[in-house]
Design a protein around this motif. Structure first.
Motif, short mmCIF file in Angstrom:
data_model
loop_
_atom_site.label_atom_id
_atom_site.label_comp_id
_atom_site.label_asym_id
_atom_site.label_seq_id
_atom_site.Cartn_x
_atom_site.Cartn_y
_atom_site.Cartn_z
N UNK A 725 0.85 -1.20 0.00
CA UNK A 725 0.00 0.00 0.00
C UNK A 725 0.88 1.24 0.00
N UNK A 726 1.69 1.35 -1.02
CA UNK A 726 2.61 2.49 -1.14
C UNK A 726 3.32 2.31 -2.48
N UNK A 727 4.61 2.48 -2.46
CA UNK A 727 5.39 2.35 -3.70
C UNK A 727 5.74 0.89 -3.96
N UNK A 728 5.54 0.46 -5.20
CA UNK A 728 5.86 -0.90 -5.62
C UNK A 728 6.94 -0.85 -6.71
N UNK A 729 8.00 -1.61 -6.49
CA UNK A 729 9.13 -1.60 -7.40
C UNK A 729 9.11 -2.84 -8.29
N UNK A 730 9.22 -2.63 -9.58
CA UNK A 730 9.31 -3.72 -10.55
C UNK A 730 10.70 -3.69 -11.18
N UNK A 731 11.33 -4.83 -11.26
CA UNK A 731 12.63 -4.95 -11.92
C UNK A 731 12.52 -6.07 -12.96
N UNK A 732 12.97 -5.79 -14.16
CA UNK A 732 12.94 -6.76 -15.25
C UNK A 732 14.37 -6.98 -15.76
N UNK A 733 14.77 -8.23 -15.82
CA UNK A 733 16.00 -8.58 -16.54
C UNK A 733 15.57 -9.06 -17.92
N UNK A 734 15.78 -8.23 -18.93
CA UNK A 734 15.43 -8.57 -20.31
C UNK A 734 16.68 -9.05 -21.03
N UNK A 735 16.63 -10.26 -21.52
CA UNK A 735 17.80 -10.85 -22.15
C UNK A 735 17.93 -10.51 -23.63
N UNK A 736 16.80 -10.37 -24.34
CA UNK A 736 16.85 -10.25 -25.79
C UNK A 736 16.44 -8.89 -26.33
N UNK A 737 15.97 -7.98 -25.48
CA UNK A 737 15.59 -6.65 -25.92
C UNK A 737 14.10 -6.52 -26.09
N UNK A 738 13.49 -5.54 -25.41
CA UNK A 738 12.05 -5.34 -25.52
C UNK A 738 11.70 -4.85 -26.91
N UNK A 739 10.45 -5.09 -27.32
CA UNK A 739 10.06 -4.80 -28.70
C UNK A 739 9.46 -3.42 -28.89
N UNK A 740 9.14 -2.72 -27.80
CA UNK A 740 8.52 -1.40 -27.92
C UNK A 740 9.23 -0.42 -27.00
N UNK A 741 9.12 0.83 -27.32
CA UNK A 741 9.72 1.85 -26.49
C UNK A 741 11.07 2.27 -27.03
N UNK A 742 11.63 3.31 -26.49
CA UNK A 742 12.89 3.85 -26.95
C UNK A 742 13.99 3.48 -25.98
N UNK A 743 15.16 4.09 -26.19
CA UNK A 743 16.27 3.86 -25.27
C UNK A 743 15.87 4.21 -23.85
N UNK A 744 14.98 5.16 -23.71
CA UNK A 744 14.57 5.59 -22.39
C UNK A 744 13.80 4.57 -21.60
N UNK A 745 13.22 3.59 -22.24
CA UNK A 745 12.48 2.58 -21.49
C UNK A 745 11.35 1.98 -22.28
N UNK A 746 10.55 1.18 -21.62
CA UNK A 746 9.38 0.53 -22.21
C UNK A 746 8.32 0.47 -21.14
N UNK A 747 7.19 -0.15 -21.46
CA UNK A 747 6.09 -0.20 -20.52
C UNK A 747 5.70 -1.62 -20.18
N UNK A 748 5.11 -1.75 -18.99
CA UNK A 748 4.45 -2.97 -18.55
C UNK A 748 3.00 -2.62 -18.25
N UNK A 749 2.09 -3.51 -18.59
CA UNK A 749 0.68 -3.32 -18.28
C UNK A 749 0.25 -4.32 -17.22
N UNK A 750 -0.36 -3.82 -16.15
CA UNK A 750 -0.91 -4.68 -15.09
C UNK A 750 -2.40 -4.82 -15.34
#
Length: 761
Positions: A725-750
Motif C-alpha cells: 500500500x505504497x510504492x511498488x518496485x518492478x525490476x525486469x531482466x530482459x535478455x533479448x531486448x524489448x520490442x517497444x519503447x525507446x532507449x529511455x524505457x518501455x512499458x508494462x501493463x498490469x
C-alpha cells in the motif's frame, strides 16, 4: 438399502457418495481435543475386504492435489476452504526437498515453507492430508525436487540409488522432515492419513529394490510401523515391478479413460487384495514454452471419476489447483524443453485460485462456494533502463563471489544454483573468424565481445558461433539456467552454467573470471539466516591408556602385602605391564589393519557397484536422450495434432527479430503506487507482450520467467501479498531486448485477467 447419488453432472458430489453410499461412515478430519488425544484413532488397510479402515469403519477418499510450494502461503486457507466446499475429503501435496534444505544442514520451514502450518490449516478445514514426502517428487519442479547442492561435489553421483553420498544426504534430510511431521499423523491426532515413499520409481532406469526397501525402512523407523506408507507408479506391470517395495502399499496413476476397470487391472494383478487407489488422476496437463496450452476434457474426467466410484476406488485428482512455479524452479525434459512459469494445469481451481467452468459445472449440487479473490488492472508502468548486466556487475556480483579459474566452472561448483552466471575471458592473442564452440552451455548463453552482442547459443538449437577477436578484447558469456531436468535418467546430468571447455578454432580458451549473477542484490529486503548444529566426537588416545595403566599398577599394589616391594619388583611389574601394553597395541594394530583391509574391500565393492550403476545410467541416458518420456508422450502428441503448421516468417520480420535479439542483457526498473488509503490490495497480472525473454521481480519477489514470443503464457501472476500500500518496485531482466519503447524505457501493463494460451509478435 444402498443410496446411489452420483451422476455425470457432479464431479464433486462424488466425495459425498464416498462418505454415505454402501454404508460408509462420514468421519471429519478434525475432532474434538479429547478424540485427538485418543489412542483409538487408527487408519489401516483391510486387505481381506479391499478397503481402508478409519477408526475401524470403512473409508474411501476423494482427494485433490495442491502444492503448498506453488501457492502463496497467504492463500493456503482460501484454497483449502474451496476444496472442502467442493466435497473433497483430503488434500495431497508434495514436499520439495530443495525448498527446505537450502544448503547441506541448513533448513527453512518458515513462511512459504511452513509445512506444519499448511497441515494445520488442512485439519482446521476438515481435510485429511496425503503427504508425498519424496525424497524425489518430479512434479515438473527443478531437479524433481532435489536441491542443487547435491551436484556440487559429487561428479559421478547417481541419485535414486544406494549411492553412498546420495543416501547420506537423504538420511539426514528424512530424519529432519519425518520427525517434523510425525506429531501430525492421524494416529497421533493430526490429519496425515498416508505418507508416500519416493515417486513413480518404476519409471526410473535403476530398478533398485534395495534402495526402495531402505527408504521404506527409514520412513517406518521415524514414523512407526502403524503408519500407512504407499508408492505411486504408472499402471503397468513393468512400473509396479520396479517401483514398489513390500513395506509400502502399491498404488497407480492414470489419466481419463473409457475403461477404468482395465486401467486398474495391473494394480489388482499386483495387489491381489486391498483397496483400489489412483494417486494421480489428471484433471488437465502441464505446459511447455512454445507449445499450445493444454486443456483437459471435463466430460471425460467426470466419466472416469464415476467409474472409480463404482469400483469403490479412492482417487486423488492431480491437480485440483496447479498454482505458479515462482522463481527459477520450473522443471524440464529431454530432449531439452523447459516448462512454463504457470502451473495452471487446467485444474478446477485456476492458477490464481479462481473457481473455473470445470468447477462451476457442478455447483448446483454443492454448498455455497467461497468467492474468487478480487483482481485489479493497476494500469501501465513506465520502465527505465538501469544498465546492462555488465555495467551493473559490481552490484550483481560481490567481489568475494567472483571466481578465477583455468577453465569454466559449473554453477554448482560456484554454489550458485539458480538463475544466471557470467563467464569472462580476455584474449591474449588475435583470432581470424573461427568457430566459437560452447557445447557445454547449460542452457542458453548470450555471447558478447567488448559488450557488443555477437549472438545466442542454446543447448537445444545451436552451441557455436563464428567469432573473430583481437588481443586484449573481452569475451563475455551470460548463461541462463533454464531449469533442471525433473524426470528420467537425465536427472543425473543436471549441472548448469558451462559444463565443459570453450573452444575458439583449435584452441581451448583458459583463464576465466566467473561472476554469479545475484539479482536479489538489487533489493535490500532479501536476507536469510540459518544455523547449523554440529556435533563433535573423540577417541581414546595413548596418553589416556597409559593413565589407565598407572591405575592398574595402583590397583595391583593395593592387593599386595603390606611388606614394601623392593625397587626391582616394581621395575619387573612395570616391565610386565609394558609388555602387556605392547602386546595390546600390536593386537590393536592387527585389528586396525584388518579393519582397514575390510574397509578397502568394502570401498572396492562400492566402487564396483558405483561403476556398474554409472554405466547403467550412461546407457539409459543414451537411450532416452532423443525420446520423449512415455508419461509425457501422449499429451505432447495431442498438442502437435492441435497445433497449426507454422508459416515461414517474412524476411523483414526475421531481420527485425534478429536486430531485437542482438541486445545485451539489460535490467529495467519501474514503480507504481497504490494509495495508502486503499481498502484492499488485489491480485493482478503483468502483461509481458512488450518484452521478449527474461525474468520479473516485484518488491523483491521473483515472479518467474517470461517468453511471450513463444507462448503459451504471456502474463505473470502477481498475488496481492507481493504488493504494498505504497510504492511498488518492478525490476525486469530482459535478455533479448524489448520490442517497444525507446532507449529511455518501455512499458508494462498490469491487467485483470491471465493470458495462458497466446503468443505476442
Amino acid at each position: 438399502m444402498l443410496v446411489q447419488i452420483f451422476s455425470t453432472s457432479s464431479i464433486f458430489l462424488l466425495a459425498l457418495l464416498i462418505q454415505v453410499s454402501n454404508g460408509v461412515a462420514v468421519v471429519d478430519a478434525t475432532t474434538d481435543a479429547q478424540q485427538q488425544q485418543s489412542s483409538n484413532r487408527t487408519f489401516k488397510i483391510d486387505y481381506a475386504n479391499d478397503r481402508f479402515l478409519l477408526d475401524g469403519k470403512e473409508f474411501r477418499y476423494m482427494s485433490g492435489s495442491l502444492h503448498y510450494s506453488r501457492v502463496h502461503h497467504g492463500y493456503w486457507e482460501d484454497r483449502l476452504v474451496k476444496m472442502q466446499a467442493a466435497g473433497l475429503d483430503a488434500v495431497a501435496t508434495y514436499v520439495q526437498w530443495s525448498a527446505h534444505e537450502v544448503e547441506p544442514g541448513v533448513y527453512n520451514f518458515k513462511g512459504q515453507n511452513d509445512l506444519v502450518q499448511f497441515i494445520k490449516l488442512a485439519q482446521k478445514h476438515k481435510l485429511y492430508v496425503i503427504l508425498r514426502a519424496g525424497p524425489y517428487a518430479c512434479a515438473e519442479w527443478d531437479y524433481g525436487g532435489f536441491p542443487g547442492w547435491l551436484l556440487s561435489d559429487n561428479e559421478t553421483m547417481v541419485v535414486r540409488t544406494m549411492d553412498k553420498k546420495y543416501m547420506a544426504a537423504v538420511k539426514r534430510w528424512l530424519a529432519v522432515l519425518l520427525s517434523l511431521v510425525k506429531p501430525y499423523l492421524y494416529h497421533n491426532g493430526g490429519p496425515i492419513l498416508m505418507v508416500q515413499v519416493e515417486n513413480e520409481y518404476g519409471s526410473y532406469f535403476a530398478c533398485d529394490h534395495v534402495y526402495m526397501k531402505t527408504l521404506a525402512d527409514i520412513f517406518a523407523g521415524h514414523l512407526g510401523n502403524e503408519t500407512v506408507l504407499f508408492t505411486t507408479d504408472g499402471n503397468g506391470q513393468g512400473y509396479l515391478k520396479c517401483g514398489t517395495t513390500p513395506r509400502a502399499y502399491a498404488t497407480v496413476d492414470f489419466g481419463v479413460t473409457d475403461d477404468v476397470k482395465q486401467a486398474f487391472a495391473p494394480m489388482r494383478e499386483f495387489n491381489k487384495q486391498g483397496p483400489l487407489v489412483n494417486s494421480e488422476l489428471y484433471t488437465g496437463w502441464l505446459d511447455f514454452w512454445g507449445k499450445p496450452h493444454n486443456y483437459g476434457s471435463t466430460k471425460a474426467l467426470i466419466s472416469t471419476l464415476d467409474q472409480c466410484v463404482t469400483l469403490k476406488a479412492s482417487v486423488n485428482m492431480y491437480m485440483f489447483e496447479g498454482g505458479t512455479t515462482f522463481g527459477f524452479m520450473n522443471g524440464a525434459l529431454i530432449p531439452y524443453s523447459s516448462m512454463i512459469t504457470s502451473y495452471d494445469y487446467d485444474a478446477p481451481l485456476s492458477e490464481a485460485g479462481d473457481v473455473t467452468d470445470k468447477f462451476m459445472a457442478y455447483k448446483p449440487n454443492l454448498p455455497p462456494v467461497p468467492g474468487n479473490t478480487s483482481k485489479k488492472a493497476y494500469g501501465s508502468v513506465q520502465m527505465y533502463r538501469l544498465g546492462s548486466v555488465v555495467e551493473l556487475l559490481d552490484v550483481l556480483t560481490p567481489s568475494n563471489r567472483m571466481v578465477q579459474s583455468l577453465g569454466p566452472l559449473n554453477m554448482e561448483q560456484l554454489r550458485h544454483y539458480y538463475g544466471f552466471t557470467l563467464y569472462r575471458h580476455t584474449f591474449k592473442k588475435g583470432y581470424p573468424p573461427s568457430f566459437l564452440n560452447i557445447s557445454g552451455v547449460r542452457d542458453r548463453g548470450h555471447v558478447m565481445l567488448d559488450q557488443q552482442p555477437i549472438g545466442v547459443v542454446d543447448r537445444a538449437i545451436q552451441t557455436s558461433l563464428i567469432l573473430s577477436a583481437e588481443a586484449g578484447q573481452t569475451l563475455d558469456i551470460i548463461v541462463e539456467n533454464m531449469g533442471r531436468i525433473n524426470y528420467g535418467s537425465a536427472i543425473n546430468d543436471n549441472r548448469k552454467g558451462i559444463v565443459s571447455s570453450v573452444n575458439l578454432g583449435a584452441d581451448v580458451l583458459t583463464n576465466w573470471k566467473i561472476y554469479p549473477i545475484m539479482l536479489e542484490n538489487l533489493f535490500n529486503d532479501l536476507t536469510t539466516s540459518a544455523s547449523v548444529e554440529k556435533g563433535t566426537g573423540g577417541s581414546e588416545n595413548l596418553a589416556e591408556f597409559r593413565q589407565k595403566r598407572r591405575q592398574l599398577i595402583d590397583h595391583h599394589l593395593s592387593f599386595q602385602s603390606q611388606q614394601q616391594l623392593d625397587e626391582r619388583q616394581d621395575e619387573q611389574l612395570d616391565e610386565q605391564l609394558d609388555e602387556q601394553l605392547d602386546e595390546r597395541q600390536d593386537e590393536q594394530l592387527d585389528e586396525r589393519q584388518d579393519e582397514q583391509l575390510d574397509e578397502r574391500q568394502d570401498e572396492r565393492q562400492n566402487e564396483q557397484e558405483h561403476k556398474e550403476r554409472y554405466l547403467k545410467l550412461l546407457e539409459a541416458m543414451k537411450q532416452e536422450q532423443n525420446e520423449i518420456p512415455l508419461k509425457y508422450r501422449q499429451h505432447l502428441l495431442q498438442q502437435l495434432q492441435r497445433q497449426e503448421p507454422q508459416q515461414p516468417q517474412p524476411p523483414q520480420l526475421q531481420q527485425q527479430q534478429h536486430e531485437q535479439l542482438l541486445n545485451e542483457p539489460t535490467i529495467y526498473s519501474g514503480i507504481f503506487r497504490i494509495p495508502a488509503d486503499s481498502k484492499d490490495l488485489q491480485d493482478t497480472f503483468i502483461n509481458m507482450c512488450s518484452w521478449k525473454w527474461g525474468v520479473v521481480y516485484i518488491n523483491g519477489n521473483n515472479l518467474g520467467r517470461y517468453r511471450p514470443t513463444l507462448g503459451p503464457q504471456t502474463t505473470l501472476y502477481v498475488p496481492k501479498y507481493f504488493l504494498n500500500n505504497s510504492t511498488n518496485h518492478i525490476v525486469v531482466l530482459e535478455m533479448d531486448g524489448h520490442s517497444k519503447g525507446s532507449v529511455g524505457g518501455a512499458k508494462l501493463d498490469l491487467i485483470e485477467k491471465p493470458q495462458l494460451d497466446s503468443t505476442c509478435f
